[in-house]
Design an enzyme around this catalytic site. Structure first.
Site, mmCIF file in Angstrom:
data_model
loop_
_atom_site.group_PDB
_atom_site.id
_atom_site.type_symbol
_atom_site.label_atom_id
_atom_site.label_comp_id
_atom_site.label_asym_id
_atom_site.label_seq_id
_atom_site.Cartn_x
_atom_site.Cartn_y
_atom_site.Cartn_z
ATOM 1 N N SER A 8 0.851 -1.193 0.000
ATOM 2 C CA SER A 8 0.000 0.000 0.000
ATOM 3 C C SER A 8 0.884 1.240 0.000
ATOM 4 O O SER A 8 2.011 1.200 0.507
ATOM 5 C CB SER A 8 -0.879 0.001 1.252
ATOM 6 N N TYR A 59 -1.130 -0.607 10.414
ATOM 7 C CA TYR A 59 -1.266 -0.868 8.974
ATOM 8 C C TYR A 59 -0.088 -0.275 8.213
ATOM 9 O O TYR A 59 0.506 -0.922 7.349
ATOM 10 C CB TYR A 59 -2.578 -0.282 8.464
#
Length: 275
Positions: A145, A159
């Site tokens: 990501s 995350y």
């Protein structure tokens, strides 16, 4: 068909969270001839994806497994090897995240986020290495990501840390397994718009993402899937240890781009007036 005769394992293939990205990846690989193992923690969603793959004329099996638990991963990979003979392509797509501040985060929430996103990538990759070596090579594709390259305002620090770890793990594993003709690459797809039911974004969320996109388009699950297909194919046989950015978001949104262009035009006009 570019992947005819290949066997692919796609984690998080149910198509619930992640904008339906895992499901799109599974179907895109199948459309090019690959038999697909659809893994998800939700068996019903995995079976739905497997049914769609079979409708394309390829074999498919659905397996429920939590990728953050190594024993479950080993059992899943063992089942595939026993029934189908091996694995050629692994797509580490399963992901998990929540929006919570560090000061409010529990140790369990931190570990769960890293467990799915980072530990799961390690467990699945480790589990397929032996069969890929025996088959003369393979493809490992890790979904990271943009958060791993900077940070995210949509998720949490766990995350961000996990996705940064995925990028580092990708580079290192590529070095270790290169001589076995196994390539390892990652993709940063940005926020993907898709999904079903509660995971479907609102029209306001979609417009907000369009406003921040340099190409004035939103990333679809199929966009990520096509990037995966490229890295899984022979077209990418000499690409390893790299990351593919599959998004086009400009800092400050399109307003920043518009002011950038306007300023350059003004400077050019001023320059020409003085000539």
């Amino acid at each position: 068909m570019e992947l005819e005769g290949k066997i692919a394992l796609v984690t998080g293939a149910g198509g619930g969270g992640g904008g339906g990205q895992g499901r799109a990846i599974a179907l895109t690989l199948a459309a090019e001839g690959a038999d697909v193992v659809a893994n998800d923690i939700n068996l019903e969603l995995a079976e739905d994806t497997a049914f769609a793959v079979r409708a394309l004329g390829c074999r498919s099996m659905a397996i429920k497994a939590d990728v953050s638990i190594q024993d479950e991963v080993n059992q899943m990979v063992g089942k595939v090897i026993q029934e189908w003979g091996g694995i050629d392509i692994l797509v580490n797509n399963a992901g998990f995240g929540n929006a919570i501040l560090v000061e409010d985060m529990t140790g369990e929430e931190w570990r769960r986020t890293l467990g799915v996103n980072l530990d799961g990538t390690f467990y699945c990759s480790k589990a397929v290495l032996k069969t890929m070596k025996s088959r003369g090579g393979g493809r490992i594709i890790n979904i990271s990501s943009p958060a791993g390259k900077s940070m995210t305002v949509n998720g949490c620090a766990g995350y961000t840390a996990a996705k940064a770890g995925v990028l580092g793990f990708t580079r290192h594993l590529a070095f270790e397994v290169g001589p076995y003709h196994i390539t390892v690459n990652s993709i940063c797809p940005g926020m993907v718009v898709g999904g079903r039911g509660e995971h479907a974004p609102s029209s306001e969320q979609i417009q907000n993402m369009k406003d921040k996109a340099l190409l004035k388009e939103i990333t679809r699950p199929e966009d990520t899937a096509n990037a995966v297909l490229f890295l899984a194919s022979d077209r990418a046989r000499m690409i390893t240890g790299t990351n593919l950015d599959a998004y086009a978001v400009v800092p400050g949104g399109t307003e920043y781009w518009e002011s950038f262009v306007k300023r350059r035009k003004e400077l050019l006009a001023k320059k020409r007036q003085t000539q």
